[in-house]
Design a protein around this motif. Structure first.
Motif, PDB file in Angstrom:
ATOM      1  N   SER A  24      -7.721  -7.923   0.170  1.00  0.00           N
ATOM      2  CA  SER A  24      -8.484  -6.914  -0.554  1.00  0.00           C
ATOM      3  C   SER A  24      -8.444  -7.223  -2.044  1.00  0.00           C
ATOM      4  O   SER A  24      -7.648  -8.041  -2.509  1.00  0.00           O
ATOM      5  N   LYS A  25      -9.296  -6.540  -2.779  1.00  0.00           N
ATOM      6  CA  LYS A  25      -9.329  -6.716  -4.234  1.00  0.00           C
ATOM      7  C   LYS A  25      -7.980  -6.359  -4.853  1.00  0.00           C
ATOM      8  O   LYS A  25      -7.448  -7.094  -5.689  1.00  0.00           O
ATOM      9  N   GLY A  26      -7.396  -5.229  -4.432  1.00  0.00           N
ATOM     10  CA  GLY A  26      -6.112  -4.814  -4.990  1.00  0.00           C
ATOM     11  C   GLY A  26      -5.013  -5.817  -4.707  1.00  0.00           C
ATOM     12  O   GLY A  26      -4.169  -6.097  -5.571  1.00  0.00           O
ATOM     13  N   ALA A  27      -5.010  -6.385  -3.512  1.00  0.00           N
ATOM     14  CA  ALA A  27      -4.008  -7.395  -3.161  1.00  0.00           C
ATOM     15  C   ALA A  27      -4.206  -8.654  -3.986  1.00  0.00           C
ATOM     16  O   ALA A  27      -3.234  -9.268  -4.451  1.00  0.00           O
ATOM     17  N   ALA A  28      -5.463  -9.059  -4.187  1.00  0.00           N
ATOM     18  CA  ALA A  28      -5.749 -10.267  -4.961  1.00  0.00           C
ATOM     19  C   ALA A  28      -5.323 -10.099  -6.425  1.00  0.00           C
ATOM     20  O   ALA A  28      -4.757 -11.011  -7.028  1.00  0.00           O
ATOM     21  N   ILE A  29      -5.609  -8.938  -6.996  1.00  0.00           N
ATOM     22  CA  ILE A  29      -5.199  -8.677  -8.385  1.00  0.00           C
ATOM     23  C   ILE A  29      -3.675  -8.745  -8.506  1.00  0.00           C
ATOM     24  O   ILE A  29      -3.124  -9.383  -9.413  1.00  0.00           O
ATOM     25  N   SER A  30      -2.988  -8.108  -7.577  1.00  0.00           N
ATOM     26  CA  SER A  30      -1.530  -8.033  -7.640  1.00  0.00           C
ATOM     27  C   SER A  30      -0.884  -9.404  -7.454  1.00  0.00           C
ATOM     28  O   SER A  30       0.080  -9.746  -8.159  1.00  0.00           O
TER      29      SER A  30
END
Length: 531
Positions: A202-208
């Motif tokens: 997900s986007k949140g996982a990729a950012i983190s």
């Protein structure tokens, strides 16, 4: 656990993949399709993306042995296999687990590259699959660079019958991290606006994870990591990320505890509140505890409960289902050994099989900081409290975070959870300083401590952050990488090694480069120092 991989491709080769698609694609002769034709079908990219996640299911199968067992958290109490050698930092370049972990990550990279190489054919409805492929390629290289240090960055599908592999030499850590971060950032663009599924990138996982890569590189970029992590922490509500945590006012009571000043009034004791937090912590991993509440603590044993595995703390996990079979899949199983995708296991060593093999035993050094007095919540949710006996010198106390048999799966493998994001955020703000009173870092740190039933701090030190990560993420294969990232691996592991008659040296914080890879391309790859 929801079987979201119901339609995952079981086979990894293109021919097998095409055959397996026949019913779904309603094709009379699917093997006649070229890869380009397959990817233009309605389900082509979806199936390939599922195949990437399926390939990754093998990666955690021996990760515990190579990462956690080489930290100061656990020890091996056995003469079986290669466990004692790994635990003693005496790993041979020909070690099968060393080679298998490398090849399993590379296998996933190959499947991700199949999508990326053909990304311009992806229909609008399956652009997310391209983002997932970039994410998984970055994640696997992130695994490799942290484990082996200098590795090739493979960004295309290689023909094993040619010399193409020689176009991908080992790269310096710095360059590998640059490419990892670029891939995570590319995945962010593709995954923007995609509905979140905690079993998928997900986007949140990729950012983190991009932020974690910034912090892990040889010269950490704290400012970039802080910006990325702030965008997640400050918008956690929009992402639906949060710690599993019960406020004291909402806690359940297990016994009647009268107010000393008024016997008709029932009070919640600290021990009862801690028990609520123990349950919360167990639910993060999809676990529930049997038994009841007596003598001030929860009793019984942990078991996996699929109803709890998808929760607000889990950001990205790899799904496994409990499947009873005599033909289960291990980290190095061949294609013909597979019976069902979801029966593929994560590490035997970190689950119930660990005790039977004399591995995943908490080190005595770790039990000095992980005990009922210092960790009233995490102690009961992380290790087998029933086996804890501090009067015994050996004190064989085992992992309880993954209470099902590793041979047949069941517990999901959590790649990233929100507690990690909060502590990484605090780390990025702390930067090169030894301490900080920055309210953002302190607040993030204290949220994790509050869920563990611990008092807040006003001043966050780097050592306190490292110590907190140790007890929060024990058995999650993070301790060794945390020590390296904080620049403490040599100090901590040398002392631990000396105290336990082990063989740690500075070069052995990384695994040897697999001898099999060196032999396949003579005079091309270099062995890591220390081996």
């Amino acid at each position: 656990m929801r079987n979201i991989y119901k339609n995952i491709i079981v086979c990894f080769s293109l021919m097998a993949l095409l055959v397996s698609c026949e019913e779904e694609l309603d094709l009379s002769n699917p093997t006649a399709l070229s890869i380009e034709e397959l990817l233009q079908t309605d389900d082509g990219f979806k199936l390939l993306s599922n195949g990437v996640l399926d390939a990754y299911q093998k990666v955690p199968a021996n990760e515990f042995l190579l990462i956690e067992l080489r930290s100061d958290n656990v020890r091996a109490n056995t003469e079986n296999g290669n466990y004692p050698a790994i635990n003693a930092y005496n790993v041979d370049p020909n070690n099968g687990d060393v080679a298998t972990y490398y090849s399993n990550n590379m296998s996933t990279i190959k499947h991700a590259n199949t999508i990326i190489d053909n990304r311009f054919l992806a229909p609008e409805s399956q652009q997310y699959a391209v983002g997932e492929a970039y994410f998984m390629r970055a994640l696997c290289h992130f695994n490799l660079v942290r484990a082996y240090q200098n590795v090739p960055y493979v960004d295309k599908v290689l023909d094993i019958n040619t010399e193409e592999a020689r176009d991908f030499p080992q790269l310096p850590e710095t360059e590998v991290y640059e490419r990892i971060i670029d891939d995570f950032k590319t995945s962010i663009a593709y995954l923007d606006g995609v509905e979140q599924n905690r079993y998928r990138p997900s986007k949140g996982a990729a950012i983190s994870l991009a932020a974690k890569a910034y912090l892990s590189q040889p010269n950490p970029n704290y400012s970039e990591a802080e910006l990325l992590l702030a965008s997640v922490v400050e918008n956690s509500g929009a992402y639906n990320y949060n710690l599993l945590f019960t406020e004291r006012s909402n806690a359940a009571q297990f016994e009647f505890n009268a107010d000393p000043t008024d016997s008709s009034v029932n009070l919640l004791t600290d021990q009862e509140y801690y028990a609520n937090l123990v349950i919360d912590y167990g639910h993060v991993f999809g676990n529930s505890i049997s038994g009841g509440y007596s003598d001030g603590v929860l009793d019984g044993s942990w078991s996996n409960n699929s109803a709890y595995e998808i929760n607000n703390e889990v950001i990205f996990s790899i799904a496994y289902d409990l499947v009873s079979s005599d033909n289960y899949v291990t980290s190095d199983s061949g294609l013909d050994d597979q019976v069902e995708t979801d029966s593929e296991s994560h590490s035997f060593a970190m689950t119930l099989q660990g005790p039977s093999n004399g591995v995943n035993i908490a080190s005595l050094d770790f039990l000095e900081v992980m005990n009922p007095e210092l960790q009233p919540v995490r102690f009961y949710a992380s290790i087998d409290a029933l086996s804890y006996n501090p009067t015994l010198e050996t004190n064989d106390t085992f992992n309880a975070k993954f209470p099902t048999d590793g041979e047949i799966g069941d517990n999901d493998w959590i790649v990233l959870r929100y507690a990690d994001v909060l502590l990484l955020y605090a780390e990025s703000i702390l930067g090169n300083n030894d301490s900080t009173t920055d309210p953002r870092a302190v607040e993030a740190f204290n949220k994790v401590r509050a869920r563990a039933g611990l008092e807040e701090v006003a001043n966050l030190t780097k050592q306190a952050l490292l110590d907190e990560r140790r007890v929060e993420f024990v058995y999650e294969n993070q301790r060794l990488y945390d020590l390296i990232r904080f620049g403490q691996a040599d100090n901590v592991l040398t002392e631990f090694s000396n105290e336990n008659s082990l063989f740690y040296t500075s070069g052995k914080k990384y695994l040897p480069f697999p001898q099999r890879e060196i032999d396949n391309l003579p005079n091309f790859y270099n062995q890591n120092s220390g081996y």
